[in-house]
Design a protein around this motif. Structure first.
Motif, PDB file in Angstrom:
ATOM      1  N   ASP A 232       0.802  -1.226   0.000  1.00 53.66           N
ATOM      2  CA  ASP A 232       0.000   0.000   0.000  1.00 53.66           C
ATOM      3  C   ASP A 232       0.835   1.276   0.000  1.00 53.66           C
ATOM      4  OD1 ASP A 232      -2.341  -1.517   0.088  1.00 53.66           O
ATOM      5  OD2 ASP A 232      -2.305  -1.621   2.277  1.00 53.66           O
ATOM      6  N   ALA A 233       2.155   1.161   0.137  1.00 46.77           N
ATOM      7  CA  ALA A 233       3.012   2.351   0.253  1.00 46.77           C
ATOM      8  C   ALA A 233       2.949   3.210  -0.996  1.00 46.77           C
ATOM      9  CB  ALA A 233       4.452   1.923   0.524  1.00 46.77           C
ATOM     10  N   LYS A 234       3.119   4.517  -0.794  1.00 44.07           N
ATOM     11  CA  LYS A 234       3.189   5.438  -1.930  1.00 44.07           C
ATOM     12  C   LYS A 234       4.484   5.203  -2.712  1.00 44.07           C
ATOM     13  CE  LYS A 234       0.574   9.219   0.210  1.00 44.07           C
ATOM     14  NZ  LYS A 234       0.347   8.647   1.543  1.00 44.07           N
ATOM     15  N   PRO A 235       4.531   5.576  -3.980  1.00 44.99           N
ATOM     16  CA  PRO A 235       5.778   5.455  -4.751  1.00 44.99           C
ATOM     17  C   PRO A 235       6.905   6.219  -4.072  1.00 44.99           C
ATOM     18  CG  PRO A 235       3.939   6.010  -6.197  1.00 44.99           C
ATOM     19  CD  PRO A 235       3.429   6.124  -4.794  1.00 44.99           C
ATOM     20  N   MET A 236       8.118   5.683  -4.146  1.00 46.41           N
ATOM     21  CA  MET A 236       9.276   6.305  -3.500  1.00 46.41           C
ATOM     22  C   MET A 236      10.352   6.671  -4.522  1.00 46.41           C
ATOM     23  SD  MET A 236       9.975   4.585   0.239  1.00 46.41           S
ATOM     24  CE  MET A 236      10.066   2.870  -0.210  1.00 46.41           C
ATOM     25  N   VAL A 237      11.038   7.782  -4.265  1.00 45.12           N
ATOM     26  CA  VAL A 237      12.160   8.238  -5.079  1.00 45.12           C
ATOM     27  C   VAL A 237      13.360   8.399  -4.158  1.00 45.12           C
ATOM     28  CG1 VAL A 237      13.071  10.082  -6.535  1.00 45.12           C
ATOM     29  CG2 VAL A 237      10.661   9.447  -6.706  1.00 45.12           C
ATOM     30  N   MET A 238      14.467   7.717  -4.467  1.00 44.86           N
ATOM     31  CA  MET A 238      15.673   7.797  -3.637  1.00 44.86           C
ATOM     32  C   MET A 238      16.734   8.620  -4.346  1.00 44.86           C
ATOM     33  SD  MET A 238      17.999   4.789  -1.867  1.00 44.86           S
ATOM     34  CE  MET A 238      18.300   3.866  -3.382  1.00 44.86           C
ATOM     35  N   LEU A 239      17.412   9.478  -3.598  1.00 49.33           N
ATOM     36  CA  LEU A 239      18.486  10.304  -4.134  1.00 49.33           C
ATOM     37  C   LEU A 239      19.818   9.829  -3.555  1.00 49.33           C
ATOM     38  CD1 LEU A 239      15.793  12.227  -3.821  1.00 49.33           C
ATOM     39  CD2 LEU A 239      17.360  13.961  -4.678  1.00 49.33           C
ATOM     40  N   HIS A 319       1.747  18.214   2.469  1.00 52.64           N
ATOM     41  CA  HIS A 319       2.143  18.809   1.185  1.00 52.64           C
ATOM     42  C   HIS A 319       1.458  18.020   0.071  1.00 52.64           C
ATOM     43  CE1 HIS A 319       4.621  20.165  -2.183  1.00 52.64           C
ATOM     44  NE2 HIS A 319       5.032  21.153  -1.407  1.00 52.64           N
ATOM     45  N   PRO A 320       0.873  18.703  -0.907  1.00 47.11           N
ATOM     46  CA  PRO A 320       0.147  17.990  -1.977  1.00 47.11           C
ATOM     47  C   PRO A 320       1.014  17.023  -2.760  1.00 47.11           C
ATOM     48  CG  PRO A 320       0.404  20.337  -2.503  1.00 47.11           C
ATOM     49  CD  PRO A 320       0.785  20.171  -1.078  1.00 47.11           C
ATOM     50  N   LEU A 321       2.287  17.345  -2.975  1.00 49.92           N
ATOM     51  CA  LEU A 321       3.169  16.447  -3.714  1.00 49.92           C
ATOM     52  C   LEU A 321       3.445  15.173  -2.924  1.00 49.92           C
ATOM     53  CD1 LEU A 321       5.038  15.707  -6.041  1.00 49.92           C
ATOM     54  CD2 LEU A 321       6.786  17.189  -5.038  1.00 49.92           C
ATOM     55  N   LEU A 322       3.609  15.326  -1.600  1.00 56.38           N
ATOM     56  CA  LEU A 322       3.902  14.168  -0.755  1.00 56.38           C
ATOM     57  C   LEU A 322       2.685  13.257  -0.588  1.00 56.38           C
ATOM     58  CD1 LEU A 322       6.108  15.850   2.000  1.00 56.38           C
ATOM     59  CD2 LEU A 322       6.841  14.567  -0.016  1.00 56.38           C
ATOM     60  N   ASP A 323       1.511  13.717  -0.991  1.00 48.67           N
ATOM     61  CA  ASP A 323       0.348  12.833  -1.006  1.00 48.67           C
ATOM     62  C   ASP A 323       0.500  11.747  -2.061  1.00 48.67           C
ATOM     63  OD1 ASP A 323      -0.901  14.203   1.014  1.00 48.67           O
ATOM     64  OD2 ASP A 323      -2.092  15.470  -0.319  1.00 48.67           O
ATOM     65  N   HIS A 324       1.424  11.944  -2.992  1.00 48.37           N
ATOM     66  CA  HIS A 324       1.585  11.005  -4.106  1.00 48.37           C
ATOM     67  C   HIS A 324       2.967  10.368  -4.175  1.00 48.37           C
ATOM     68  CE1 HIS A 324      -2.261  12.248  -5.896  1.00 48.37           C
ATOM     69  NE2 HIS A 324      -1.933  13.452  -5.507  1.00 48.37           N
ATOM     70  N   ILE A 325       3.986  11.033  -3.618  1.00 49.22           N
ATOM     71  CA  ILE A 325       5.359  10.529  -3.705  1.00 49.22           C
ATOM     72  C   ILE A 325       6.054  10.679  -2.352  1.00 49.22           C
ATOM     73  CG2 ILE A 325       7.643  10.886  -4.740  1.00 49.22           C
ATOM     74  CD1 ILE A 325       6.392  11.741  -7.272  1.00 49.22           C
ATOM     75  N   THR A 326       6.861   9.695  -1.990  1.00 47.39           N
ATOM     76  CA  THR A 326       7.726   9.770  -0.806  1.00 47.39           C
ATOM     77  C   THR A 326       9.174   9.853  -1.279  1.00 47.39           C
ATOM     78  OG1 THR A 326       6.210   8.505   0.600  1.00 47.39           O
ATOM     79  CG2 THR A 326       8.530   8.519   1.228  1.00 47.39           C
ATOM     80  N   PHE A 327       9.953  10.760  -0.689  1.00 45.75           N
ATOM     81  CA  PHE A 327      11.355  10.932  -1.066  1.00 45.75           C
ATOM     82  C   PHE A 327      12.267  10.334   0.004  1.00 45.75           C
ATOM     83  CE2 PHE A 327       9.211  14.326  -3.378  1.00 45.75           C
ATOM     84  CZ  PHE A 327       9.764  14.200  -4.640  1.00 45.75           C
ATOM     85  N   VAL A 328      13.380   9.758  -0.443  1.00 41.37           N
ATOM     86  CA  VAL A 328      14.379   9.201   0.472  1.00 41.37           C
ATOM     87  C   VAL A 328      15.684   9.960   0.261  1.00 41.37           C
ATOM     88  CG1 VAL A 328      15.622   7.142   1.211  1.00 41.37           C
ATOM     89  CG2 VAL A 328      13.286   6.927   0.325  1.00 41.37           C
ATOM     90  N   ASP A 329      16.048  10.797   1.236  1.00 43.88           N
ATOM     91  CA  ASP A 329      17.312  11.542   1.194  1.00 43.88           C
ATOM     92  C   ASP A 329      18.363  10.699   1.912  1.00 43.88           C
ATOM     93  OD1 ASP A 329      19.153  13.489   0.757  1.00 43.88           O
ATOM     94  OD2 ASP A 329      18.320  14.935   2.190  1.00 43.88           O
ATOM     95  N   THR A 330      19.527  10.569   1.317  1.00 42.27           N
ATOM     96  CA  THR A 330      20.562   9.684   1.858  1.00 42.27           C
ATOM     97  C   THR A 330      21.805  10.471   2.264  1.00 42.27           C
ATOM     98  OG1 THR A 330      21.505   9.280  -0.337  1.00 42.27           O
ATOM     99  CG2 THR A 330      19.756   7.787   0.413  1.00 42.27           C
ATOM    100  N   PRO A 331      22.624   9.920   3.161  1.00 39.21           N
ATOM    101  CA  PRO A 331      23.903  10.572   3.495  1.00 39.21           C
ATOM    102  C   PRO A 331      24.802  10.617   2.264  1.00 39.21           C
ATOM    103  CG  PRO A 331      23.377   8.816   5.067  1.00 39.21           C
ATOM    104  CD  PRO A 331      22.426   8.680   3.919  1.00 39.21           C
ATOM    105  N   GLY A 332      25.675  11.617   2.216  1.00 34.74           N
ATOM    106  CA  GLY A 332      26.605  11.707   1.091  1.00 34.74           C
ATOM    107  C   GLY A 332      27.539  10.507   1.048  1.00 34.74           C
ATOM    108  N   VAL A 333      27.731   9.962  -0.157  1.00 30.79           N
ATOM    109  CA  VAL A 333      28.670   8.845  -0.322  1.00 30.79           C
ATOM    110  C   VAL A 333      30.076   9.359  -0.061  1.00 30.79           C
ATOM    111  CG1 VAL A 333      29.574   7.141  -1.936  1.00 30.79           C
ATOM    112  CG2 VAL A 333      27.150   7.748  -2.003  1.00 30.79           C
ATOM    113  N   LEU A 334      30.852   8.613   0.699  1.00 29.75           N
ATOM    114  CA  LEU A 334      32.201   9.053   1.072  1.00 29.75           C
ATOM    115  C   LEU A 334      33.165   8.963  -0.095  1.00 29.75           C
ATOM    116  CD1 LEU A 334      32.483   7.349   4.569  1.00 29.75           C
ATOM    117  CD2 LEU A 334      31.722   9.670   4.026  1.00 29.75           C
ATOM    118  N   SER A 335      34.155   9.857  -0.100  1.00 30.36           N
ATOM    119  CA  SER A 335      35.181   9.847  -1.142  1.00 30.36           C
ATOM    120  C   SER A 335      36.500  10.289  -0.525  1.00 30.36           C
ATOM    121  CB  SER A 335      34.799  10.793  -2.287  1.00 30.36           C
ATOM    122  OG  SER A 335      34.685  12.132  -1.819  1.00 30.36           O
ATOM    123  N   GLY A 336      37.590  10.018  -1.235  1.00 32.02           N
ATOM    124  CA  GLY A 336      38.907  10.454  -0.775  1.00 32.02           C
ATOM    125  C   GLY A 336      39.282   9.877   0.576  1.00 32.02           C
ATOM    126  N   GLU A 337      39.884  10.711   1.436  1.00 36.51           N
ATOM    127  CA  GLU A 337      40.343  10.275   2.752  1.00 36.51           C
ATOM    128  C   GLU A 337      39.190   9.865   3.664  1.00 36.51           C
ATOM    129  OE1 GLU A 337      43.490   9.902   3.973  1.00 36.51           O
ATOM    130  OE2 GLU A 337      44.117  10.197   1.900  1.00 36.51           O
TER     131      GLU A 337
END
Length: 582
Positions: A232-239, A319-337
């Motif tokens: 039943d979950a709303k569609p999700m978009v991961m960044l 929020h009207p947009l969040l009635d239709h889509i759920t967003f997944v914000d992620t920690p920045g991928v590590l690089s370098g040191e």
């Protein structure tokens, strides 16, 4: 039946919501151009208080079982009273059932009635019909014989009545209880008993797929057992992306506002996984709390332990947009040191878990951060099997001039080609997704025009997510069923290779060491595609913690049930809930 009068009727303060549209995708050529930095908004269809009351009564008649859903069979009987041709009604249903769920809720029913009214007036029905400014004053359609049915229904059984905001109070379906019922295996509910594609998938999962997964511990090797909330979950978009590539800003740009717990900065500011979803008020919910809520699709994350859950939170806001889509914000991928600092949780495993649940995965890059670190390579590798969901975004592209942008684009394509290991070129969207105007001094007028067209393409891609959500659920369900079937074949084969009495420990170690060869034997024996097999190294790692001799023997009946489901039940389900006028 005469049309009800609408003179001097005030507009209803609450609007019936429909799948969202983009201002930038639907702007008319005669209207002034929109501002350069644009987000997403919902297309809404309004009706007056008087019409709202009329449609509520009609909805009760069109929904004879009172479950808040007008199915195809219900609609063919009710819509026939309009006197429209089958071709017109086919178009009405196709536009109203935008999410292709196979039924109309109250909001979609109102939209369908407004489209019927337009068709009776001789106007052409198109996707743009619901964007008209005069919908709120549009008279309800003429429905021959409806007065008699309304008179009968007044003395009938109590119906589901729409709430003030136009959304029906849907009854709890028996499908939700299948997941907790001890007698679920004994239940044989015919396809005609379910009222949507999603309910049908729930039934098929409990009756046919789940027994196979449980018997061969598929949930320990691949994905946790599904719950009702997963369907039943709303569609999700991961960044996904390195720090400071604009992931959080991208979400804020789409919402055109900030959200609880959002932090933006040049250094890593999002140090946790944040799910941005709809809620009645603005608040943040800790990971340990959200992971145990049965109505949320995140219970499977408990397997990653407390170290991860302390770095996981849910951000809710209306929020009207969040009635239709759920967003997944992620920690920045590590690089370098920074890669030398080990995370306290399985970052790659978690991104893989979310990838299986998400409908779209956005990989964000910065023109000044094109290097793909070792951790980023592992993350992209974990997306294997979800290539169709991946979109690449070259963000902050207005920070370099046109000549540099060409070189950056070429370097990014070369790097991605090495990591994705595919001959097909990944679609790369170029732009600057924030609320600031494009830096025209750097990119020039041609670059500005390019950015706006690219943004149009990407946001239109996002706009289509709710429309394709039901199709995506079916696609993921079929993909899971095939993976579970192959898993059962592998476990059954390994069990068969174990000796009956002596030398079991040595035999198990030999099978694990030569697991790639055992996969090849299974592939040849059952004529299976090599690309559908799981990752050998991951399978070895999990298998090492089990005693192969304790697994179930191959049960052909369980596999046959899944084969029948794929060959007959799912096609029949989709047939039952397609456009009833096709």
């Amino acid at each position: 039946m005469p049309r009800p009068s609408t003179s001097s009727t005030p507009h209803h303060p609450h609007l019936v919501r429909f799948p969202f549209r983009l201002r930038l995708c639907c702007s008319s050529s005669s209207s002034p151009p929109p501002p350069p930095r644009r987000g997403m908004e919902l297309a809404r269809s309004a009706c007056s208080k008087e019409h709202h009351k009329i449609y509520a009564g009609w909805f009760a008649v069109a929904d004879p079982d009172g479950d808040g859903r007008v199915t195809g069979a219900d609609a063919t009987k009710f819509f026939a009273m309009s006197g429209l041709s089958r071709a017109d009604l086919k178009q009405v249903w196709a536009i109203a059932d935008t999410k292709r769920q196979g039924f109309l809720g109250f909001g979609e029913f109102v939209a369908a009635m407004q489209l019927v009214s337009l068709a009776q007036a001789g106007e052409e029905i198109t996707q743009d019909s619901l964007k008209r400014e005069d919908l709120s004053s549009l008279d309800p359609p003429v429905m021959e014989g409806l007065d008699e049915l309304l008179a009968r229904s007044k003395a009938g059984v109590k119906r589901v009545h729409p709430e003030e905001n136009g959304a029906p109070q849907v009854q709890v379906h028996s499908a939700n209880s299948w997941f907790s019922s001890k007698s679920a295996k004994k239940m044989q509910v015919p396809l005609t008993a379910v009222t949507s594609v999603i309910d049908g998938l729930k039934r098929l999962y409990v009756e046919k797929l789940k027994p196979l997964e449980v018997a061969y511990r598929f949930n320990d090797f691949a994905s946790p057992l599904l719950t009702s909330s997963d369907f039943d979950a709303k569609p999700m978009v991961m960044l996904l992306g390195q720090y400071s590539t604009g992931k959080t800003t991208f979400i804020k740009h789409l919402l055109q506002t900030s959200y609880p717990g959002a932090h933006v900065g040049p250094e890593p500011t999002t140090d946790r996984f944040v799910v941005v979803m709809s809620g009645s008020d603005e608040r943040t919910i800790p990971g340990n709390t959200i992971a145990v809520q049965a109505d949320m699709p995140f219970t499977g994350l408990t397997t990653f332990g407390g170290a991860f859950l302390s770095k996981f939170e849910c951000s809710q806001m209306p929020h009207p947009l969040l009635d239709h889509i759920t967003f997944v914000d992620t920690p920045g991928v590590l690089s370098g040191e920074k890669q030398r600092t080990q995370r306290s949780y399985d970052f790659t495993g978690i991104t893989s878990w979310f990838a299986a649940k998400c409908d779209l995965i956005l990989l964000l890059f910065d023109p000044h951060k094109l290097d793909i670190s070792d951790e980023f390579k592992r993350v992209i590798a974990s997306l294997r099997g979800h290539d169709d969901k991946i979109r690449v975004v070259l963000n902050k592209a207005d920070q370099v001039d046109t000549q540099q942008l060409m070189r950056v684009y070429g370097a990014l394509m070369w790097s991605l080609g090495k990591v994705l290991n595919t001959p097909e070129v990944a679609r790369v969207y170029i732009g600057s997704f924030n609320d600031k105007p494009v830096n025209e001094s750097a990119v020039g007028p041609i670059g500005k025009d390019l950015f706006e067209k690219e943004q149009d393409d990407l946001l239109c891609d996002l706009k289509d997510i709710p429309k394709k959500a039901c199709d995506r659920r079916v696609n993921e369900f079929v993909k899971r069923a095939r993976a579970a079937k192959i898993h059962a074949y592998i476990i059954g084969h390994l069990k068969k290779e174990m000796p009956a009495m002596m030398g079991k420990a040595k035999a198990q170690q030999r099978l694990i060491d030569n697991l790639g060869d055992e996969f090849a034997k299974v592939q040849r024996e059952y004529h299976l595609p090599a690309g559908d097999f799981p990752d050998v190294e991951h399978f070895k790692e999990v298998l090492g913690g089990y005693n192969i001799d304790k697994f179930e023997k191959m049960k052909p009946k369980l596999v046959q049930a899944v084969d029948d489901m794929l060959a007959y039940d799912i096609p029949e389900l989709l047939k039952n809930f397609r456009n009833p006028y096709e």
